[in-house]
Scaffold this motif. Sequence first.
Motif, PDB file in Angstrom:
ATOM      1  N   MET A  34       0.825  -1.207   0.000  1.00 45.44           N
ATOM      2  CA  MET A  34       0.000   0.000   0.000  1.00 45.44           C
ATOM      3  C   MET A  34       0.861   1.260   0.000  1.00 45.44           C
ATOM      4  SD  MET A  34      -2.560  -1.160   3.089  1.00 45.44           S
ATOM      5  CE  MET A  34      -1.140  -1.384   4.179  1.00 45.44           C
ATOM      6  N   LYS A  35       0.331   2.300  -0.625  1.00 43.72           N
ATOM      7  CA  LYS A  35       0.892   3.637  -0.483  1.00 43.72           C
ATOM      8  C   LYS A  35      -0.243   4.574  -0.116  1.00 43.72           C
ATOM      9  CE  LYS A  35       4.024   7.090  -2.321  1.00 43.72           C
ATOM     10  NZ  LYS A  35       4.989   7.460  -3.385  1.00 43.72           N
ATOM     11  N   ALA A  36      -0.040   5.367   0.930  1.00 43.19           N
ATOM     12  CA  ALA A  36      -1.072   6.266   1.436  1.00 43.19           C
ATOM     13  C   ALA A  36      -0.775   7.695   1.023  1.00 43.19           C
ATOM     14  CB  ALA A  36      -1.150   6.169   2.960  1.00 43.19           C
ATOM     15  N   TYR A  37      -1.830   8.411   0.639  1.00 48.66           N
ATOM     16  CA  TYR A  37      -1.742   9.830   0.317  1.00 48.66           C
ATOM     17  C   TYR A  37      -2.767  10.562   1.185  1.00 48.66           C
ATOM     18  CZ  TYR A  37       0.558   8.077  -3.918  1.00 48.66           C
ATOM     19  OH  TYR A  37       1.389   7.435  -4.800  1.00 48.66           O
ATOM     20  N   VAL A  38      -2.334  11.576   1.909  1.00 50.01           N
ATOM     21  CA  VAL A  38      -3.228  12.376   2.748  1.00 50.01           C
ATOM     22  C   VAL A  38      -3.263  13.788   2.179  1.00 50.01           C
ATOM     23  CG1 VAL A  38      -3.716  13.251   5.053  1.00 50.01           C
ATOM     24  CG2 VAL A  38      -2.688  10.987   4.772  1.00 50.01           C
ATOM     25  N   THR A  39      -4.470  14.256   1.833  1.00 53.58           N
ATOM     26  CA  THR A  39      -4.623  15.580   1.240  1.00 53.58           C
ATOM     27  C   THR A  39      -5.491  16.460   2.137  1.00 53.58           C
ATOM     28  OG1 THR A  39      -6.599  14.983  -0.031  1.00 53.58           O
ATOM     29  CG2 THR A  39      -4.456  14.579  -1.064  1.00 53.58           C
ATOM     30  N   SER A  40      -5.454  17.753   1.879  1.00 53.65           N
ATOM     31  CA  SER A  40      -6.297  18.693   2.618  1.00 53.65           C
ATOM     32  C   SER A  40      -6.578  19.895   1.736  1.00 53.65           C
ATOM     33  CB  SER A  40      -5.612  19.146   3.917  1.00 53.65           C
ATOM     34  OG  SER A  40      -4.422  19.855   3.635  1.00 53.65           O
ATOM     35  N   GLY A  41      -7.613  20.643   2.113  1.00 57.22           N
ATOM     36  CA  GLY A  41      -7.948  21.858   1.383  1.00 57.22           C
ATOM     37  C   GLY A  41      -8.778  21.591   0.151  1.00 57.22           C
ATOM     38  N   LEU A  49      -0.654  18.616   7.820  1.00 50.22           N
ATOM     39  CA  LEU A  49      -1.271  18.720   9.140  1.00 50.22           C
ATOM     40  C   LEU A  49      -0.997  17.513  10.030  1.00 50.22           C
ATOM     41  CD1 LEU A  49      -4.736  20.202   8.095  1.00 50.22           C
ATOM     42  CD2 LEU A  49      -2.725  21.432   8.909  1.00 50.22           C
ATOM     43  N   SER A  50      -1.086  16.302   9.476  1.00 50.45           N
ATOM     44  CA  SER A  50      -0.950  15.093  10.288  1.00 50.45           C
ATOM     45  C   SER A  50       0.434  14.467  10.119  1.00 50.45           C
ATOM     46  CB  SER A  50      -2.022  14.064   9.915  1.00 50.45           C
ATOM     47  OG  SER A  50      -3.301  14.530  10.275  1.00 50.45           O
ATOM     48  N   GLU A  51       0.899  13.835  11.184  1.00 49.28           N
ATOM     49  CA  GLU A  51       2.200  13.175  11.153  1.00 49.28           C
ATOM     50  C   GLU A  51       2.089  11.674  10.930  1.00 49.28           C
ATOM     51  OE1 GLU A  51       4.199  14.138  14.747  1.00 49.28           O
ATOM     52  OE2 GLU A  51       4.481  16.257  14.229  1.00 49.28           O
ATOM     53  N   ALA A  52       0.870  11.127  11.048  1.00 49.59           N
ATOM     54  CA  ALA A  52       0.709   9.677  10.903  1.00 49.59           C
ATOM     55  C   ALA A  52      -0.649   9.365  10.291  1.00 49.59           C
ATOM     56  CB  ALA A  52       0.843   8.978  12.253  1.00 49.59           C
ATOM     57  N   VAL A  53      -0.726   8.208   9.618  1.00 45.50           N
ATOM     58  CA  VAL A  53      -1.979   7.701   9.082  1.00 45.50           C
ATOM     59  C   VAL A  53      -2.202   6.307   9.659  1.00 45.50           C
ATOM     60  CG1 VAL A  53      -0.852   6.776   7.007  1.00 45.50           C
ATOM     61  CG2 VAL A  53      -3.312   7.219   6.983  1.00 45.50           C
ATOM     62  N   TYR A  54      -3.449   5.995  10.007  1.00 43.91           N
ATOM     63  CA  TYR A  54      -3.810   4.716  10.606  1.00 43.91           C
ATOM     64  C   TYR A  54      -4.569   3.893   9.559  1.00 43.91           C
ATOM     65  CZ  TYR A  54      -2.734   7.276  14.878  1.00 43.91           C
ATOM     66  OH  TYR A  54      -2.109   8.018  15.844  1.00 43.91           O
ATOM     67  N   ILE A  55      -4.125   2.655   9.319  1.00 46.54           N
ATOM     68  CA  ILE A  55      -4.732   1.797   8.304  1.00 46.54           C
ATOM     69  C   ILE A  55      -5.154   0.483   8.958  1.00 46.54           C
ATOM     70  CG2 ILE A  55      -4.460   0.748   6.027  1.00 46.54           C
ATOM     71  CD1 ILE A  55      -2.174   2.655   5.495  1.00 46.54           C
ATOM     72  N   ILE A  73       5.451  11.372   5.528  1.00 54.66           N
ATOM     73  CA  ILE A  73       6.500  12.284   5.077  1.00 54.66           C
ATOM     74  C   ILE A  73       5.940  13.052   3.890  1.00 54.66           C
ATOM     75  CG2 ILE A  73       8.834  12.500   4.151  1.00 54.66           C
ATOM     76  CD1 ILE A  73       9.537   9.902   5.538  1.00 54.66           C
ATOM     77  N   ASN A  74       5.739  14.350   4.084  1.00 51.14           N
ATOM     78  CA  ASN A  74       5.139  15.195   3.045  1.00 51.14           C
ATOM     79  C   ASN A  74       3.798  14.638   2.571  1.00 51.14           C
ATOM     80  OD1 ASN A  74       7.371  16.967   3.076  1.00 51.14           O
ATOM     81  ND2 ASN A  74       8.483  15.661   1.636  1.00 51.14           N
ATOM     82  N   GLY A  75       3.008  14.107   3.512  1.00 49.88           N
ATOM     83  CA  GLY A  75       1.665  13.639   3.198  1.00 49.88           C
ATOM     84  C   GLY A  75       1.573  12.246   2.617  1.00 49.88           C
ATOM     85  N   THR A  76       2.688  11.500   2.543  1.00 49.34           N
ATOM     86  CA  THR A  76       2.649  10.151   1.979  1.00 49.34           C
ATOM     87  C   THR A  76       3.324   9.155   2.917  1.00 49.34           C
ATOM     88  OG1 THR A  76       4.746  10.331   0.770  1.00 49.34           O
ATOM     89  CG2 THR A  76       2.753  11.109  -0.352  1.00 49.34           C
ATOM     90  N   ALA A  77       2.969   7.876   2.755  1.00 49.59           N
ATOM     91  CA  ALA A  77       3.571   6.800   3.542  1.00 49.59           C
ATOM     92  C   ALA A  77       3.358   5.490   2.798  1.00 49.59           C
ATOM     93  CB  ALA A  77       2.956   6.731   4.937  1.00 49.59           C
ATOM     94  N   ARG A  95      -9.573   0.307   5.687  1.00 47.58           N
ATOM     95  CA  ARG A  95     -10.053   1.598   6.185  1.00 47.58           C
ATOM     96  C   ARG A  95      -8.848   2.407   6.655  1.00 47.58           C
ATOM     97  NH1 ARG A  95     -14.430   1.244  10.748  1.00 47.58           N
ATOM     98  NH2 ARG A  95     -12.642   0.571  12.006  1.00 47.58           N
ATOM     99  N   ALA A  96      -8.825   3.689   6.313  1.00 44.69           N
ATOM    100  CA  ALA A  96      -7.678   4.523   6.671  1.00 44.69           C
ATOM    101  C   ALA A  96      -8.145   5.914   7.083  1.00 44.69           C
ATOM    102  CB  ALA A  96      -6.700   4.613   5.505  1.00 44.69           C
ATOM    103  N   TYR A  97      -7.418   6.509   8.025  1.00 45.05           N
ATOM    104  CA  TYR A  97      -7.785   7.827   8.536  1.00 45.05           C
ATOM    105  C   TYR A  97      -6.599   8.409   9.297  1.00 45.05           C
ATOM    106  CZ  TYR A  97      -8.499   4.748  12.531  1.00 45.05           C
ATOM    107  OH  TYR A  97      -8.317   3.798  13.500  1.00 45.05           O
ATOM    108  N   THR A  98      -6.680   9.695   9.583  1.00 43.78           N
ATOM    109  CA  THR A  98      -5.708  10.355  10.455  1.00 43.78           C
ATOM    110  C   THR A  98      -6.393  10.693  11.771  1.00 43.78           C
ATOM    111  OG1 THR A  98      -6.255  12.578   9.669  1.00 43.78           O
ATOM    112  CG2 THR A  98      -4.553  11.359   8.442  1.00 43.78           C
ATOM    113  N   GLN A  99      -5.608  11.076  12.761  1.00 43.75           N
ATOM    114  CA  GLN A  99      -6.188  11.442  14.050  1.00 43.75           C
ATOM    115  C   GLN A  99      -7.081  12.667  13.910  1.00 43.75           C
ATOM    116  OE1 GLN A  99      -5.730   9.533  16.842  1.00 43.75           O
ATOM    117  NE2 GLN A  99      -7.342  10.792  17.740  1.00 43.75           N
TER     118      GLN A  99
END
Length: 381
Positions: A34-41, A49-55, A73-77, A95-99
Amino acid sequence: MAIKIAAQDLSHSTEKVYIQTNKQHYALGDTIWMKAYVTSGALNKLSPLSEAVYIELIDQKDFIQKSIKLHLINGTAAGDFALDEDCDEGMYRIRAYTQLMRNRDAVFFFDKTFNVSNTKFKETKAKLSLTSSGSALKANIHYDDPTKSSLQNVLVKYMVYSNREAVVNGKGKIDDKGDFVIEIKRSDKVDLNNAYIETYYSLNGNVEVIKSFPLSGFWDNNHLGISVLNDNSIDNGESNIIVEALARNGKHTKAEGKIISENGQVITPFQTSDLGLDFPKIDLKQQNVYRAEAKFLDGTEAVYPFPKISSNKFNLTVSDTLGKLSISINTVDKAFKENGKFKISINSGGKICYSNDVRLVDGNFNINLNVQDFPMGVANV
């Protein structure tokens, strides 16, 4: 009325997670990379904004089989789940989310369903085909055993799951052609866009063979959706219309047709793009009844009723300015000026975010709400 609400500043941005996996379907013994991408805005840029993602890896009984916390790291993991001996064949979800997302609304959680097959019984293949009648959906499952073992008269038990709950169950026997038919009635209230069938059988007392078949994406027919964005302009100019065409598989499709009044007059033609959308402007009269005639890309044709045109003589205005959602209602109609009662509801992401009973004062009502109190996206007032 629909209005797009954008994030006003970074501190109130809503994050979203997307998980990219190496395959669409898996077998026991595989590894899910898996590769995770966290976006905002509003522009969906990688989030700082977040330092970790929970999967989480969740089985069809809604039990969390595995979970992992990945440093962003820069929104990816990147990470992985091994489908080892602790896992069974069947439907699974990632299922994946941030705090930050947990503190807000789960509507933005990433949630993907996929199938995991049983490697011990790869030789037994099964294929699902669906047909629809007016009152029921028939699911025909064809079993093929290359070992030439006879499956005729083998007892099959089945469960139909909808929104992760068992709603239909039964049993029957495979016929001489290797087919097993399950009938799902409309009265069973199965959400076909979030449902699957699971079957169980055993041969000669051996380990039970489990097969799962997703039903998501199956529609009885093509569908045409029509929305009037500003019916407050009725009898006083053009109204903005959204025409949305969906194919049987639930995806947007091309369609062409026309909107017709009750006396047969063609009000306007329409033609949706590859995205399944068109935005005609038409002059609607509240005393008239309208319909839409459509022809889809696959050649099928259908007639759809137009949304009921409101006869209330009032104006509804909604604007998103400087972090405020401004809602105004006004009328010159004497009956409404003297006793104008309304209920205002704001829906976003399938949930009611705001509801209130209001009364007009001298034909007017105004309210300002904080945009940050609503999830980013499209809100309907």
